[in-house]
Scaffold this active site. Structure first.
Site, PDB file in Angstrom:
ATOM      1  N   LYS A 182       0.815  -1.219   0.000  1.00  0.00           N
ATOM      2  CA  LYS A 182       0.000   0.000   0.000  1.00  0.00           C
ATOM      3  C   LYS A 182       0.850   1.271   0.000  1.00  0.00           C
ATOM      4  CE  LYS A 182      -3.620  -2.636   0.179  1.00  0.00           C
ATOM      5  NZ  LYS A 182      -2.978  -3.940   0.088  1.00  0.00           N
TER       6      LYS A 182
ATOM      7  N   GLU B 236      -3.213   8.078   6.150  1.00  0.00           N
ATOM      8  CA  GLU B 236      -3.727   8.960   5.108  1.00  0.00           C
ATOM      9  C   GLU B 236      -4.950   9.703   5.631  1.00  0.00           C
ATOM     10  OE1 GLU B 236      -4.646   6.385   1.882  1.00  0.00           O
ATOM     11  OE2 GLU B 236      -6.493   5.641   2.773  1.00  0.00           O
TER      12      GLU B 236
ATOM     13  N   ASN C 116     -14.570  -0.705   8.650  1.00  0.00           N
ATOM     14  CA  ASN C 116     -13.768  -0.736   7.429  1.00  0.00           C
ATOM     15  C   ASN C 116     -13.780  -2.090   6.731  1.00  0.00           C
ATOM     16  OD1 ASN C 116     -12.701   2.025   7.779  1.00  0.00           O
ATOM     17  ND2 ASN C 116     -11.711   1.110   9.564  1.00  0.00           N
TER      18      ASN C 116
ATOM     19  N   GLU D 140      -8.998   0.211  -6.457  1.00  0.00           N
ATOM     20  CA  GLU D 140     -10.012   0.775  -5.580  1.00  0.00           C
ATOM     21  C   GLU D 140      -9.946   2.301  -5.587  1.00  0.00           C
ATOM     22  OE1 GLU D 140     -10.193  -0.986  -1.737  1.00  0.00           O
ATOM     23  OE2 GLU D 140     -10.327  -3.020  -2.533  1.00  0.00           O
TER      24      GLU D 140
ATOM     25  N   GLU E  19      -6.058   2.352  -3.613  1.00  0.00           N
ATOM     26  CA  GLU E  19      -5.052   1.295  -3.573  1.00  0.00           C
ATOM     27  C   GLU E  19      -5.402   0.262  -4.631  1.00  0.00           C
ATOM     28  OE1 GLU E  19      -5.575   0.056   0.453  1.00  0.00           O
ATOM     29  OE2 GLU E  19      -7.035  -1.492  -0.055  1.00  0.00           O
TER      30      GLU E  19
ATOM     31  N   ASN F 254      -5.569  -3.923  -5.058  1.00  0.00           N
ATOM     32  CA  ASN F 254      -5.468  -5.253  -4.462  1.00  0.00           C
ATOM     33  C   ASN F 254      -5.058  -6.231  -5.555  1.00  0.00           C
ATOM     34  OD1 ASN F 254      -6.214  -4.801  -1.693  1.00  0.00           O
ATOM     35  ND2 ASN F 254      -8.259  -4.345  -2.445  1.00  0.00           N
TER      36      ASN F 254
ATOM     37  N   PHE G  30     -22.149  -5.988  16.951  1.00  0.00           N
ATOM     38  CA  PHE G  30     -21.535  -6.782  15.892  1.00  0.00           C
ATOM     39  C   PHE G  30     -20.266  -7.482  16.363  1.00  0.00           C
ATOM     40  CE2 PHE G  30     -23.930  -3.428  13.806  1.00  0.00           C
ATOM     41  CZ  PHE G  30     -24.682  -4.133  12.890  1.00  0.00           C
TER      42      PHE G  30
END
Length: 658
Positions: A116, A200, A235, A275, A288, A290, A348
């Site tokens: 990344k 970031e 996320n 992405e 980024e 993947n 969750f």
């Protein structure tokens, strides 16, 4: 073509790869850890090789063991799936050195885009618009605090080798960086074997849109359009769809062209995903790349008809792409819901245990829609604390977005799981929300729509009728079997605080329930008998499925996101029932309990210590995620239960206040 492929992964993606290999006539080898010895993937593969203990660091992340398994079985190539070693350039090089083909991009492309930090530098040099941030390595928490202050809060702390929502924290203030930086570093080390971190700028209210690319070893690259993955929690993606309701044709073409150009610039081959973070105005920035197959790839396959796993295998073998960009088009709409082992009613938090019941919806074509379920589990399997909590990926296709959403709602109704917590009610709630159905999405969606967490959804008027009709039909059949002399037509249905007098008439498999005011509903096509966990039928001609189970009194019935305890009483019993005193909840105000089963990483307080509300008192790790446990009140610690390294169950006491 390859004659034998080794799959260096587990769970649903291993099963997914096996299915394509079977269709292509390729033999498969699966490696497995101690926790996966009896897994579905091991059962389905032609061969299997044991590679170590349950922690990934002892098995799936050990390249030497994967190479040894290839040599032992004669596998010519390795498909890494996603996660684990899938974006590890060193692993790809090691395989090449051993004469084994890596089914993924070449190591140089992985190095350029898979890391990344390096991908940010490369994209900036190539003139690609990127999100503002610090693209160098970060030494420690103090360094992270300085960088975050320079960028300006909020910031995102991310693992350089991360993916799948692991190793990510959003920091809104310095304290979040102090606590989040070591947690992200630990998660990165445990999940990817690489603890490098970058920071970031966190763009508020964005949308997450990604472009699927596919290349061969002859310089050909195409894109297979976009997926929108904006419905995220912590996320981690929860619901994905293809195409995106945000994009118009011009934006789609521009975003696709940029993704292809970036892939060509690094000589990319195989499947990969570029992405972007997108604004509501359709502006977009490179986030980024993947360099692997994505979890959400089924929705792309459903709208394009392209098997991405097959294309990865063909690319790795050296074949040219059999189609160009002009040969690809979008057909219909697809939605994917990730079925997680977690308790939506408790924030969750991960839920670990055995799948006492596991009955997914039927797959295939149903009228103008399709249902697909990618899973690596069966009834009786255990969801382990060592790996990702995903149980399966449920996908539906329809000729348009509304049809795909409606199909997903029905498929979720037909999905039955018992033995552990799961997020199916939450997913059903999202499908029914007007905001989701309108396509007004953002990565803040869950936080915006469920600010106090998920507590279920109150019944609509039609659901009130449905729940009452289901309870009456179940009560009638149970009474007819156990005490037919007690059958009657006049009843009172109690559902939560709702009490309604009803008149029930029964004609075999059809029931008519008449409410006060002579308004009636008809229940037909009833498929239920005592002991079944699902009640299928049609209410006024509209098919539905409800989850049902007996309670000490009455029934617990769930339809989509609504769950109620429903009683069917005689008028006199209802009158007496109303006089019963409410049950008092146990006082747990002096206890801090573990909200989930897991491994205690640290206990950060000791007996006699004063604690303030909001203070971190413990860290519990479950399913590769570190969860910080905080005090909800001021107090003095009276006693501490477990210590670092101990396993704890859900609701086990961590500490007690005086």
């Amino acid at each position: 073509m390859f004659s034998k492929i080794l799959i260096a992964n587990r769970g649903e993606i291993a099963v997914r790869i096996i299915k394509t290999c079977r269709r292509l006539g390729i033999a498969t080898v699966v490696v497995y850890s101690e926790a996966d010895a009896d897994s579905m993937a091991v059962e389905m593969a032609d061969e299997s090789v044991f590679i170590g203990g349950a922690p990934a660091s002892e098995s799936y992340l050990v390249a030497d063991k994967i190479v040894a398994a290839c040599k032992q079985t004669g596998a010519e190539a390795v498909h890494p799936g996603f996660g684990f070693l899938s974006e590890n350039a060193g692993f790809a090089k090691r395989l090449a050195d051993e004469g084994i083909v890596f089914i993924g991009p070449n190591p140089k492309a992985i190095e350029a885009m898979g890391d990344k930090i390096e991908s940010k530098k490369f994209a900036a040099k190539a003139g690609v618009s990127t999100v503002p941030g610090h693209v160098g390595e970060i030494d420690d928490a103090a360094h992270a605090l300085k960088i975050a202050a320079d960028i300006g809060y909020p910031v995102m702390i991310k693992a350089s080798a991360g993916g799948g929502g692991k190793g990510i924290r959003v920091a809104w203030k310095p304290q979040d960086v102090e606590e989040g930086f070591p947690a992200v570093r630990a998660e990165a080390k445990a999940s990817f074997g690489d603890d490098r971190i970058f920071i970031e700028k966190f763009i508020e209210s964005p949308r997450h849109v990604e472009i699927q690319v596919l290349g061969d070893k002859h310089g050909n690259v195409v894109h297979l359009f976009e997926r929108e993955c904006s419905i995220q929690r912590r996320n981690q993606k929860v619901i994905e769809e293809a195409p995106s309701p945000l994009l118009d044709e011009a934006t789609r073409a521009a975003m696709g062209a940029q993704a292809v150009a970036l892939a060509q610039a690094v000589g990319y081959d195989s499947a990969g995903t570029v992405e972007f973070v997108a604004g509501q105005d359709r502006s977009f920035f490179f986030l980024e790349m993947n360099t692997r197959l994505q979890v959400e790839h089924p929705v792309t396959e459903m709208i394009t008809g392209v098997d991405l796993v097959e294309q990865m295998i063909r690319s790795a073998y050296g074949e040219k792409l059999a189609f160009g960009q002009d040969g690809l088009s979008i057909n219909g709409w697809a939605i994917e819901s990730r079925i997680y082992a977690e308790d939506p009613y408790r924030g969750f938090l991960p839920s670990i245990g055995r799948l006492v019941r596991y009955a997914p919806p039927e797959e295939g074509e149903f009228g103008k829609t399709k249902v697909r379920n990618d899973a690596g589990v069966r009834e009786g399997d255990e969801i382990s604390m060592f790996y990702d909590p995903m149980i399966s990926k449920l996908s539906t296709w329809g000729p348009d977005r509304t049809a795909a959403i409606d199909a997903m709602g029905r498929a979720l109704e037909d999905f039955h799981i018992e033995g552990l917590g799961h997020n199916i009610p939450f997913l059903a709630a999202v499908m029914d929300q007007e905001r989701f159905r309108s396509g007004a999405l953002s990565t803040n969606y869950i936080k915006d729509e469920f600010p106090e967490g998920f507590i279920g959804v109150p019944p609509t008027d039609s659901q009130r009728d449905l729940l009452a009709a289901v309870a009456c039909a179940m009560h009638r059949r149970l009474t007819a079997r156990a005490a037919p002399e007690l059958l009657r037509d006049e009843w009172v249905v109690v559902a939560g605080h709702d009490r309604r007098r009803v008149r029930l008439s029964n004609g075999g498999d059809a029931f008519q329930v008449t409410f006060e005011g002579d308004r009636a509903v008809t229940l037909t096509d009833v498929d239920w008998r005592p002991g079944l966990p699902l009640f299928r039928g049609a209410l006024d001609g509209k098919p539905f499925t409800a989850s049902v189970k007996p309670a000490a009194e009455g029934f617990v019935i769930r339809h989509r996101a609504t769950t109620l305890h429903v009683l069917v009483l005689t008028p006199r019993s209802a009158e007496l029932h109303e006089k019963l005193p409410p049950k008092k909840a146990a006082d747990t105000s002096k206890l801090i309990i573990s909200p989930m089963p897991g491994l205690v990483v640290s206990i950060d307080v000791e007996p006699g210590q004063s604690v303030q509300a909001g203070q971190a008192v413990a860290v519990v790790e479950a399913m590769k995620m570190q969860n910080i446990i905080r005090a909800e009140r001021d107090g003095v610690v009276k006693s501490v239960g477990p210590k670092a390294g101990d396993s704890v169950a859900a609701d086990e006491v961590l500490l007690e206040f005086a």
